[in-house]
Design a protein around this motif. Structure first.
Motif, short mmCIF file in Angstrom:
data_model
loop_
_atom_site.label_atom_id
_atom_site.label_comp_id
_atom_site.label_asym_id
_atom_site.label_seq_id
_atom_site.Cartn_x
_atom_site.Cartn_y
_atom_site.Cartn_z
N UNK A 91 0.78 -1.22 0.00
CA UNK A 91 0.00 0.00 0.00
C UNK A 91 0.82 1.28 0.00
N UNK A 92 2.13 1.17 -0.04
CA UNK A 92 2.99 2.35 -0.10
C UNK A 92 3.79 2.29 -1.39
N UNK A 93 4.30 3.44 -1.79
CA UNK A 93 5.09 3.47 -3.01
C UNK A 93 6.35 4.30 -2.79
N UNK A 94 7.29 4.06 -3.66
CA UNK A 94 8.54 4.79 -3.62
C UNK A 94 8.90 5.25 -5.01
N UNK A 95 10.03 5.90 -5.11
CA UNK A 95 10.53 6.38 -6.40
C UNK A 95 11.84 5.67 -6.73
N UNK A 115 20.94 1.72 -13.52
CA UNK A 115 21.08 0.35 -12.98
C UNK A 115 19.82 -0.05 -12.20
N UNK A 116 19.23 0.87 -11.47
CA UNK A 116 18.01 0.57 -10.71
C UNK A 116 16.87 0.28 -11.69
N UNK A 117 16.72 1.12 -12.70
CA UNK A 117 15.64 0.90 -13.69
C UNK A 117 15.83 -0.45 -14.40
N UNK A 118 17.05 -0.78 -14.74
CA UNK A 118 17.32 -2.06 -15.41
C UNK A 118 17.00 -3.24 -14.48
N UNK A 119 17.32 -3.12 -13.20
CA UNK A 119 17.01 -4.20 -12.26
C UNK A 119 15.50 -4.36 -12.11
N UNK A 120 14.76 -3.26 -12.06
CA UNK A 120 13.30 -3.34 -11.97
C UNK A 120 12.72 -4.02 -13.20
N UNK A 121 13.19 -3.63 -14.37
CA UNK A 121 12.67 -4.20 -15.62
C UNK A 121 13.00 -5.69 -15.74
N UNK A 122 14.09 -6.13 -15.12
CA UNK A 122 14.51 -7.53 -15.21
C UNK A 122 14.06 -8.37 -14.01
N UNK A 129 8.42 -9.45 -5.48
CA UNK A 129 9.28 -8.27 -5.34
C UNK A 129 8.48 -7.17 -6.04
N UNK A 130 7.82 -6.33 -5.25
CA UNK A 130 6.74 -5.46 -5.76
C UNK A 130 7.22 -4.24 -6.53
N UNK A 131 7.75 -4.46 -7.72
CA UNK A 131 8.21 -3.33 -8.52
C UNK A 131 7.06 -2.40 -8.92
N UNK A 132 5.82 -2.88 -8.81
CA UNK A 132 4.68 -2.01 -9.11
C UNK A 132 4.54 -0.90 -8.07
N UNK A 133 5.25 -0.99 -6.95
CA UNK A 133 5.22 0.05 -5.92
C UNK A 133 6.23 1.16 -6.19
N UNK A 134 7.02 1.03 -7.24
CA UNK A 134 7.97 2.08 -7.62
C UNK A 134 7.29 2.89 -8.72
N UNK A 135 6.73 4.03 -8.34
CA UNK A 135 5.81 4.74 -9.23
C UNK A 135 6.45 5.28 -10.51
N UNK A 136 7.73 5.60 -10.49
CA UNK A 136 8.35 6.16 -11.69
C UNK A 136 9.38 5.23 -12.31
N UNK A 137 9.25 3.95 -12.00
CA UNK A 137 10.19 2.98 -12.56
C UNK A 137 9.45 1.95 -13.40
N UNK A 138 10.19 1.22 -14.20
CA UNK A 138 9.55 0.17 -14.99
C UNK A 138 9.20 -1.03 -14.10
N UNK A 139 8.25 -1.79 -14.54
CA UNK A 139 7.89 -3.03 -13.87
C UNK A 139 8.16 -4.18 -14.83
#
Length: 155
Positions: A91-95, A115-122, A129-139
Protein backbone atom coordinates in the motif's frame (compact mmCIF):
# COMPACT_ATOMS: atom_id res chain seq x y z
CA UNK A 1 21.38 -42.52 3.19
CA UNK A 2 19.11 -41.02 0.56
CA UNK A 3 19.30 -37.30 -0.03
CA UNK A 4 15.81 -35.80 -0.07
CA UNK A 5 14.82 -34.28 -3.37
CA UNK A 6 13.51 -30.74 -3.49
CA UNK A 7 10.07 -30.10 -4.87
CA UNK A 8 10.12 -28.29 -8.17
CA UNK A 9 7.45 -27.33 -10.57
CA UNK A 10 5.50 -24.77 -12.48
CA UNK A 11 2.16 -23.59 -11.17
CA UNK A 12 -0.41 -21.37 -12.86
CA UNK A 13 -3.94 -20.20 -12.39
CA UNK A 14 -6.22 -18.01 -14.46
CA UNK A 15 -6.99 -14.61 -12.95
CA UNK A 16 -10.19 -13.01 -14.17
CA UNK A 17 -9.12 -9.78 -12.46
CA UNK A 18 -5.80 -9.61 -14.33
CA UNK A 19 -7.25 -11.06 -17.56
CA UNK A 20 -4.31 -13.48 -17.79
CA UNK A 21 -2.71 -16.27 -15.82
CA UNK A 22 -0.41 -15.96 -12.84
CA UNK A 23 2.40 -18.47 -13.25
CA UNK A 24 5.44 -19.17 -11.13
CA UNK A 25 8.31 -21.59 -11.02
CA UNK A 26 9.37 -23.19 -7.76
CA UNK A 27 12.60 -24.99 -6.97
CA UNK A 28 12.75 -26.45 -3.50
CA UNK A 29 11.33 -23.87 -1.15
CA UNK A 30 12.14 -20.93 -3.42
CA UNK A 31 10.11 -19.12 -6.05
CA UNK A 32 12.44 -18.50 -8.96
CA UNK A 33 10.13 -16.92 -11.52
CA UNK A 34 6.73 -15.30 -11.72
CA UNK A 35 4.99 -14.16 -14.87
CA UNK A 36 1.60 -13.27 -16.31
CA UNK A 37 1.14 -15.28 -19.53
CA UNK A 38 -2.00 -15.44 -21.63
CA UNK A 39 -1.68 -19.23 -21.63
CA UNK A 40 0.03 -21.22 -18.89
CA UNK A 41 2.78 -23.75 -19.41
CA UNK A 42 1.06 -26.99 -20.46
CA UNK A 43 2.82 -28.87 -17.65
CA UNK A 44 1.78 -26.44 -14.93
CA UNK A 45 -0.32 -27.40 -11.94
CA UNK A 46 -2.99 -25.17 -10.48
CA UNK A 47 -3.02 -26.36 -6.87
CA UNK A 48 -0.55 -24.47 -4.70
CA UNK A 49 -0.97 -22.42 -1.50
CA UNK A 50 0.83 -19.45 -3.06
CA UNK A 51 -1.71 -19.36 -5.90
CA UNK A 52 -4.45 -19.26 -3.25
CA UNK A 53 -2.72 -16.32 -1.54
CA UNK A 54 -2.26 -14.45 -4.81
CA UNK A 55 -5.92 -14.99 -5.64
CA UNK A 56 -6.90 -13.64 -2.22
CA UNK A 57 -4.54 -10.66 -2.66
CA UNK A 58 -6.10 -9.84 -6.03
CA UNK A 59 -9.48 -10.03 -4.30
CA UNK A 60 -8.45 -7.37 -1.79
CA UNK A 61 -6.82 -9.29 1.07
CA UNK A 62 -3.72 -7.41 2.24
CA UNK A 63 -0.60 -9.51 1.73
CA UNK A 64 2.94 -8.27 1.25
CA UNK A 65 4.28 -11.78 0.52
CA UNK A 66 7.22 -10.94 2.82
CA UNK A 67 7.47 -14.52 4.04
CA UNK A 68 7.72 -16.06 0.56
CA UNK A 69 11.27 -17.21 -0.12
CA UNK A 70 12.52 -15.94 -3.45
CA UNK A 71 15.51 -17.48 -5.21
CA UNK A 72 17.27 -14.64 -7.02
CA UNK A 73 19.90 -15.60 -9.55
CA UNK A 74 20.84 -12.09 -10.62
CA UNK A 75 24.04 -10.03 -10.38
CA UNK A 76 24.85 -8.50 -6.98
CA UNK A 77 23.85 -4.93 -7.90
CA UNK A 78 20.47 -6.11 -9.18
CA UNK A 79 20.01 -8.22 -6.05
CA UNK A 80 20.60 -5.16 -3.84
CA UNK A 81 18.01 -3.19 -5.79
CA UNK A 82 15.40 -5.95 -5.73
CA UNK A 83 15.95 -6.61 -2.03
CA UNK A 84 15.45 -2.88 -1.41
CA UNK A 85 12.19 -2.91 -3.39
CA UNK A 86 10.98 -5.78 -1.28
CA UNK A 87 11.18 -3.45 1.75
CA UNK A 88 8.48 -1.12 0.36
CA UNK A 89 5.39 -2.03 2.40
CA UNK A 90 2.03 -3.05 0.99
CA UNK A 91 0.00 0.00 0.00
CA UNK A 92 2.99 2.35 -0.10
CA UNK A 93 5.09 3.47 -3.01
CA UNK A 94 8.54 4.79 -3.62
CA UNK A 95 10.53 6.38 -6.40
CA UNK A 96 13.54 5.23 -8.37
CA UNK A 97 15.65 7.76 -6.43
CA UNK A 98 14.43 6.35 -3.09
CA UNK A 99 15.15 2.78 -4.18
CA UNK A 100 18.59 3.88 -5.34
CA UNK A 101 19.33 5.22 -1.86
CA UNK A 102 17.85 2.12 -0.21
CA UNK A 103 20.24 0.00 -2.31
CA UNK A 104 23.23 2.08 -1.11
CA UNK A 105 23.65 3.66 -4.51
CA UNK A 106 23.81 7.37 -5.43
CA UNK A 107 20.59 8.87 -6.85
CA UNK A 108 22.64 11.78 -8.22
CA UNK A 109 24.56 9.40 -10.50
CA UNK A 110 22.77 8.67 -13.76
CA UNK A 111 24.53 5.29 -14.00
CA UNK A 112 23.08 4.24 -10.64
CA UNK A 113 19.57 5.37 -11.63
CA UNK A 114 19.91 3.44 -14.88
CA UNK A 115 21.08 0.35 -12.98
CA UNK A 116 18.01 0.57 -10.71
CA UNK A 117 15.64 0.90 -13.69
CA UNK A 118 17.32 -2.06 -15.41
CA UNK A 119 17.01 -4.20 -12.26
CA UNK A 120 13.30 -3.34 -11.97
CA UNK A 121 12.67 -4.20 -15.62
CA UNK A 122 14.51 -7.53 -15.21
CA UNK A 123 12.77 -8.50 -11.94
CA UNK A 124 12.21 -12.28 -12.22
CA UNK A 125 9.38 -12.32 -9.65
CA UNK A 126 7.17 -9.23 -9.99
CA UNK A 127 4.46 -9.07 -7.33
CA UNK A 128 6.65 -10.96 -4.85
CA UNK A 129 9.28 -8.27 -5.34
CA UNK A 130 6.74 -5.46 -5.76
CA UNK A 131 8.21 -3.33 -8.52
CA UNK A 132 4.68 -2.01 -9.11
CA UNK A 133 5.22 0.05 -5.92
CA UNK A 134 7.97 2.08 -7.62
CA UNK A 135 5.81 4.74 -9.23
CA UNK A 136 8.35 6.16 -11.69
CA UNK A 137 10.19 2.98 -12.56
CA UNK A 138 9.55 0.17 -14.99
CA UNK A 139 7.89 -3.03 -13.87
CA UNK A 140 8.66 -6.51 -15.12
CA UNK A 141 4.90 -7.10 -15.18
CA UNK A 142 3.01 -6.11 -18.33
CA UNK A 143 1.62 -2.54 -18.03
CA UNK A 144 -2.05 -3.61 -17.67
CA UNK A 145 -1.07 -6.04 -14.89
CA UNK A 146 1.10 -3.43 -13.19
CA UNK A 147 -1.81 -0.96 -13.14
CA UNK A 148 -4.15 -3.57 -11.66
CA UNK A 149 -1.60 -4.49 -8.97
CA UNK A 150 -1.32 -0.80 -8.12
CA UNK A 151 -5.11 -0.54 -7.97
CA UNK A 152 -5.35 -3.53 -5.59
CA UNK A 153 -3.09 -1.65 -3.17
CA UNK A 154 -4.74 1.74 -3.69
CA UNK A 155 -1.70 3.27 -5.39
Amino acid sequence: MDTPTADAGIYARDSAYLDCHVQFGEAGDRIISLSFPDQPDPDSGDDHPLLDRIEDYLGGVEDGFDDVTVGLTVPTDQRRVLEAVREIPYGEEGTVAQVTRMADMDPDESEDLTAVREALAANPVPLLIPDHRVRDGPSAAPPPVEQKLRAVEGL
